[in-house]
Scaffold this motif. Structure first.
Motif, PDB file in Angstrom:
ATOM      1  N   LYS A  68       0.430  -1.480  -0.251  1.00 32.28           N
ATOM      2  CA  LYS A  68       0.405  -0.207   0.058  1.00 32.28           C
ATOM      3  C   LYS A  68       0.601   1.247  -0.059  1.00 32.28           C
ATOM      4  CE  LYS A  68      -3.911  -2.175   2.440  1.00 32.28           C
ATOM      5  NZ  LYS A  68      -3.919  -2.637   3.857  1.00 32.28           N
ATOM      6  N   LYS A  69       1.853   2.075   0.970  1.00 27.55           N
ATOM      7  CA  LYS A  69       2.952   1.964   1.077  1.00 27.55           C
ATOM      8  C   LYS A  69       3.613   2.564  -0.347  1.00 27.55           C
ATOM      9  CE  LYS A  69       6.292   4.106   3.555  1.00 27.55           C
ATOM     10  NZ  LYS A  69       7.585   4.014   2.811  1.00 27.55           N
TER      11      LYS A  69
ATOM     12  N   THR B 161       2.474   1.979  -3.415  1.00 28.44           N
ATOM     13  CA  THR B 161       1.580   1.867  -3.885  1.00 28.44           C
ATOM     14  C   THR B 161       1.201   4.072  -4.267  1.00 28.44           C
ATOM     15  OG1 THR B 161       0.385   0.881  -3.722  1.00 28.44           O
ATOM     16  CG2 THR B 161      -0.622   2.273  -5.159  1.00 28.44           C
ATOM     17  N   ARG B 162       1.284   3.745  -2.678  1.00 25.96           N
ATOM     18  CA  ARG B 162       0.831   5.935  -2.333  1.00 25.96           C
ATOM     19  C   ARG B 162       1.856   6.579  -2.921  1.00 25.96           C
ATOM     20  NH1 ARG B 162      -0.002   5.074   3.512  1.00 25.96           N
ATOM     21  NH2 ARG B 162      -0.156   3.541   3.195  1.00 25.96           N
ATOM     22  N   ASP B 163       3.252   5.200  -2.611  1.00 31.20           N
ATOM     23  CA  ASP B 163       5.090   6.432  -3.137  1.00 31.20           C
ATOM     24  C   ASP B 163       4.637   6.720  -4.266  1.00 31.20           C
ATOM     25  OD1 ASP B 163       6.654   4.809  -0.165  1.00 31.20           O
ATOM     26  OD2 ASP B 163       5.333   6.901  -0.512  1.00 31.20           O
TER      27      ASP B 163
ATOM     28  N   GLN C  55       2.185   6.683  -6.683  1.00 29.70           N
ATOM     29  CA  GLN C  55       1.296   7.815  -7.460  1.00 29.70           C
ATOM     30  C   GLN C  55       1.794   9.281  -6.860  1.00 29.70           C
ATOM     31  OE1 GLN C  55      -1.515   6.695  -8.666  1.00 29.70           O
ATOM     32  NE2 GLN C  55      -1.614   8.983  -9.248  1.00 29.70           N
ATOM     33  N   ARG C  56       2.440   9.579  -5.594  1.00 27.12           N
ATOM     34  CA  ARG C  56       2.813  10.472  -5.301  1.00 27.12           C
ATOM     35  C   ARG C  56       4.133  12.015  -6.158  1.00 27.12           C
ATOM     36  NH1 ARG C  56       4.119  10.116   0.772  1.00 27.12           N
ATOM     37  NH2 ARG C  56       2.156   9.732   0.684  1.00 27.12           N
TER      38      ARG C  56
ATOM     39  N   ASP D 256       2.297  11.886  -9.519  1.00 32.05           N
ATOM     40  CA  ASP D 256       1.755  13.702 -10.110  1.00 32.05           C
ATOM     41  C   ASP D 256       2.219  14.129  -9.412  1.00 32.05           C
ATOM     42  OD1 ASP D 256      -1.460  12.539  -7.102  1.00 32.05           O
ATOM     43  OD2 ASP D 256      -0.669  12.097  -9.133  1.00 32.05           O
TER      44      ASP D 256
END
Lengths: 152, 354
Positions: free
Chosen positions: B185-186, B188-190, B192-193, B196
């Protein structure tokens, strides 16, 4: 003509040309303003063997506003003799007036007219026929009908 | 993809040869306009229509067009799930159509071939050769559909270590992190960030929401308009209200009234859309609507007064004669107003006045 009206009528026409309800045929539908369909009552009825023609006139508000529906009364067709049909072809039927709903269609109106004729018990004109016909507006939509007979 | 103009969405239901598919297709269309639902909404009874169609119908009569149960504009609710279904259906529709056509083509070929086979070897088995080739094409089509859908970084793949399904794009980090789902999850978040950040650098937004596509407005930022109490409004008020909305203020009172009325219907229905259109687009729609209404009115048969007089000259003459001959004894019996009025106000003229 409104684009919604045009599109809906195009769809109705396509469906009608693929499959018309029994006893109903398209006589003319060359534009999205005036259509004529012939209707015949199937089975046992007082109108056996007779063919009538219904005329539909649509405006841009169709189907939110009801179409103007009359029985054709000319040299080829006569309006049926019925307690709710005036000799000028105007029809006193609630679904063409206050009880119109935008989900109704040309086919639905034709079928309703068929059943209205099929359930007729006595061949007669409306009691106020002469008076009405003499002063009737061109479009029956401008007549305020009183729907007093729930049996049909 | 989502907000196609209605005429493009409006494909022929007869495209499907299969009756059931045709019925499914039609069930996603508004019973009023017969096009695919545009912002599906329902009232208390649950029957669903386009936002515009239901609003227009309720503005004429406050009841459900199908079951005639009382319905009010204020009780209208969005049918979000149905809209999602519709979007998916529209995506699946082409695949289904292709499949249907392929199968129809196969079937007709098969019929020809099986006829010739039967003539050669009359003892062919019962299962028949017709079922297999068709189903292989179905599989092939499915495969192709799957592979095209698996674009972007959401493709799942099986981890060779833990046998769990993991997003393909982060499979390496997943294995490096010891097959820990929390870790995934981490990551994926990273990622995505990071994405962006990159996109902000290159000015290309990855997220659809951040910058609405041209012609669309971000949902949730628009407010609905109240309906005016048009019957008591003065021209001045009407003009002010139209001005506030940035609409033209020309025309007669009736024209302004119906313009504002229709604008409220169009605008509020636009707010109900999943991806509302821009103000300018809705304004264009209103303009188009007004043009259509005007042209429809013009189409009504016009009565030429001179022609009418000529046509009914004999009738008029007769009536004049009639009245004149009665004049001497007018004190006794005045002509009935109806007899005189009838030809003077012919049906045509009456209907136009109305």
């Amino acid at each position: 003509m409104g684009s919604i009206a045009t599109r809906r009528l195009a769809k109705e026409l396509r469906e009608l040309s693929l499959e018309c309800p029994t006893g109903i045929k398209i006589l003319s539908a060359n534009d999205f303003h005036t259509w004529r369909l012939s209707i015949e009552v199937m089975g046992d009825s007082l109108y056996q063997g007779q063919v009538f023609a219904l005329q539909f006139i649509f405006d841009a508000q169709y189907p939110i506003a009801s179409p103007e529906v009359t029985f054709v009364s000319d040299e080829h067709y006569k309006a049926p003799i019925h307690p709710h049909v005036y000799s000028n072809g105007h029809i006193c039927a609630s679904i063409l007036g206050t009880e119109w709903s935008p989900i109704l269609s040309v086919a639905a109106v034709c079928v309703t007219m068929q059943s209205m004729l099929a359930s007729c018990k006595k061949l007669e004109r409306p009691p106020d026929n002469d008076r009405y016909v003499r002063h009737a507006p061109k479009s029956p939509k401008n007549t305020r009908f009183v729907y007093d007979d729930d049996t049909v | 993809m989502v907000d196609l103009p209605r005429n493009i969405q409006d494909t022929d239901p007869e495209d499907f040869a299969n009756e059931l598919l045709r019925k499914v297709d039609n069930s996603l269309k508004c019973p009023i306009c017969k096009a695919y639902f545009d912002a599906a909404m329902y009232s208390d009874c649950g029957h669903t229509f386009c936002a515009v169609c239901l609003r227009e119908s309720l503005s004429v009569k406050q009841e459900c067009p199908i079951c005639r149960k009382p319905a009010k504009e204020l009780s209208m609710k969005k049918n979000i799930m149905l809209e999602d279904t519709l979007i998916l259906w529209q995506q699946a529709r082409d695949t289904l159509l292709t499949l249907e056509r392929l199968e129809a083509a196969k079937a007709s070929k098969k019929r020809k071939r099986s006829a010739s086979i039967q003539s050669i070897e009359s003892d062919s088995n019962e299962a028949g050769p017709s079922s297999r080739p068709a189903s292989t094409t179905v599989k092939k089509m499915k495969k192709r559909a799957e592979s095209t859908q698996k674009t972007g970084d959401s493709t799942m793949t099986e981890c060779p270590m833990c046998q769990n399904l993991v997003v393909e794009a982060i499979i390496n980090q997943h294995i490096d992190g010891g097959c820990n789902p929390e870790n995934d999850k981490k990551i994926t978040r990273d990622s995505q960030r990071a994405k962006d950040q990159w996109s902000s650098v290159f000015g290309k937004s990855a997220k659809r929401k951040a910058t609405p596509v041209k012609g669309e407005t971000e949902p949730g930022t628009l407010e609905k308009l109240p309906r005016g109490s048009y019957d008591i409004l003065k021209d001045k008020d009407l003009r002010r209200m139209l001005k506030e909305e940035g609409l033209p203020t020309d025309g007669e009172t009736e024209a302004m009234k119906s313009r504002h009325k229709q604008w409220v219907i169009f605008w509020n229905s636009n707010v109900d859309r999943k991806f509302p259109k821009s103000r300018e687009t809705v304004k264009e729609e209103l303009k188009k609507w007004e043009r259509e209404m005007a042209s429809s009115r013009r189409k009504r048969p016009q009565v030429n007064a001179v022609e009418h007089l000529k046509h009914h000259k004999t009738d008029f003459d007769k009536l004049v004669q009639n009245v004149r001959s009665r004049k001497p004894k007018s004190s006794a019996a005045a002509p009935s107003p109806n007899e005189v009025a009838e030809p003077v106000a012919p049906p045509d003229v009456m209907s136009i006045d109305d």
